[in-house]
Design an enzyme around this catalytic site. Structure first.
Site: not given
Ligand code: DGY
Length: 425
Positions: A160, A395
């Protein structure tokens, strides 16, 4: 460690799907789900196949496989299903989903499971859906006729807030964004999540897409974010190869897939390879220019077998081992940082701006092994397992001291630990 990893997958299991993380990610995410199925397949094959079936229940009628399937589960996650307003599109499925896609890992994961434990009947069942998704990608997301597909949102890259998107997002004027409350900093410290400015843009793009009712032609024409991504195209290429193998086994005509493979192969090096720097750069199709930012994604063409021998050697010698970029040094002790340490905004704990991600280590180690770089593959595997052993299934991880960041009890980290430990000891 396997027992602890199984426990994470069991605890995140809500019946028909597995949450990527217990609090932070309470729904079903596309590529997370593929990896979760891979982990589950080692000890509960039926449950692994159910994971895939549940994801496919979210497939749109035009073939798009969305990045999130909500399954009607109530949660405090934002964006909630209503925010996407997908019902404006004529293609939506019955179950609520997001309106964008994610890297197409699924066919490769199913192929990998099948190689170990033959599931031909299951493959017969899901093959049409996989083919439909890949066809959608090649038909709706090939914006310039090169055969390379585009993404229209940073979330579609799965990375992201990658520094790859920084410059591009700066040029987007996120005007008129509807008010929203971020949910992602409720359970994870804000210093480990994307900056507000980036988040504003993520949401702005969703607002734009829903105004166009997810009409792909309109999105390609209007999205200020239009990128040919090295990671996405590498994963798609490998998934096409694996889908073809499945098709051949089923006795299907795979000439359409051959066409997709040939196109990506033709366009990939021409578009992405930078001879001077010796790496692969993404391409900003909207502004017709390469995105000259080095992140862990530069190694993905190894996973796809799309790099030449010479290119692979340059990636390994000039980048992977160089302490300025990805090699270890006195401060940064773990591989693989998600971004080159040389970048000005490198950030050891912030999401995709620097931390180590287990998935990236796994994909790159697979590629390294395919090219005969056994030592490098082992370094990636060893560091990943050590991080999970000492800091749990997080994560992502701070590459300096190995401490965990982001969500706790993260499913794909657990799934890949199982995969690694069960397949190579
Ligand atoms: C988040 O909510 O950060 C996810 O990566 C979006 O898919």
């Amino acid at each position: 460690m396997i027992a602890a990893a199984k426990k994470v997958l069991r605890e995140n299991d809500v019946g028909v799907f597995t949450r990527p993380g217990p609090k932070q990610y309470p729904h079903q995410w596309n590529w997370d789900s593929a990896l979760i199925a891979l982990g589950l397949s080692h000890f509960d094959l039926e449950r692994a196949l159910l994971e895939v079936r549940s994801l496919l229940a979210g497939q749109w009628r035009d073939g798009m496989l969305p990045h999130v399937v909500y399954h009607g589960v109530k949660s405090d996650y934002f964006p909630d299903p209503g925010y996407w307003r997908i019902t404006g599109s004529p293609h939506t499925p019955k179950t609520p989903t997001s309106g964008i896609t994610q890297p197409p890992l699924l066919a490769s994961i199913i192929y990998r499971i099948h190689q170990r434990q033959p599931i031909l009947e299951f493959i017969r069942e899901v093959y049409p859906a996989l083919l439909h998704w890949h066809r959608w990608l090649h038909e709706k997301r090939d914006a310039d006729g090169t055969g390379l597909v585009c993404i229209i949102h940073p979330w579609e890259s799965g990375t992201d807030d990658s520094p790859r998107w920084l410059e591009l997002l700066k040029s987007v004027e996120a005007v008129g964004t509807v008010d929203f409350n971020r949910g992602d900093t409720r359970y994870v410290d804000a210093t480990e999540r994307p900056f507000q400015h980036d988040y504003q843009h993520f949401i702005y793009l969703i607002d734009l897409f829903r105004k166009h009712n997810y009409d792909q032609k309109a999105l390609i024409e209007n999205s200020p974010f239009l990128v040919q991504d090295v990671l996405f195209n590498s994963i798609l290429y490998r998934a096409n190869l694996d889908l073809k193998s499945l098709g051949v086994e089923l006795g299907e005509d795979t000439s359409e897939i051959n066409g997709w493979l040939a196109c990506i192969q033709d366009g990939f090096i021409k578009r992405f390879w930078d001879e001077e720097q010796g790496l692969f750069y993404d391409y900003d199709l909207r502004h017709q220019r390469p995105i000259r930012v080095s992140t862990g994604v530069i190694f993905l063409p190894l996973y796809a077998s799309l790099a030449t021998r010479q290119q692979a050697e340059r990636l390994v010698q000039d980048h992977f081992h160089d302490p300025v970029h990805y090699g270890v040094d006195k401060v940064v002790r773990y591989r693989l940082t998600s971004a080159s340490k040389s970048l000005p905004g490198w950030d050891a704990r912030r999401y995709w701006r620097g931390p180590v991600w287990i998935l990236l280590n796994w994909l790159v180690s697979e590629g390294m092994r395919d090219y005969g770089f056994e030592r490098e593959a082992e370094l990636l595997r060893g560091d990943a397992l050590q991080l999970m052993d000492t800091s749990g299934f997080r994560e992502y991880y701070d590459a300096r001291d190995g401490s965990g960041c982001g969500s706790e009890g993260f499913s794909w980290s657990a799934a890949l630990a199982i995969e690694w430990l069960q397949t190579r000891n």
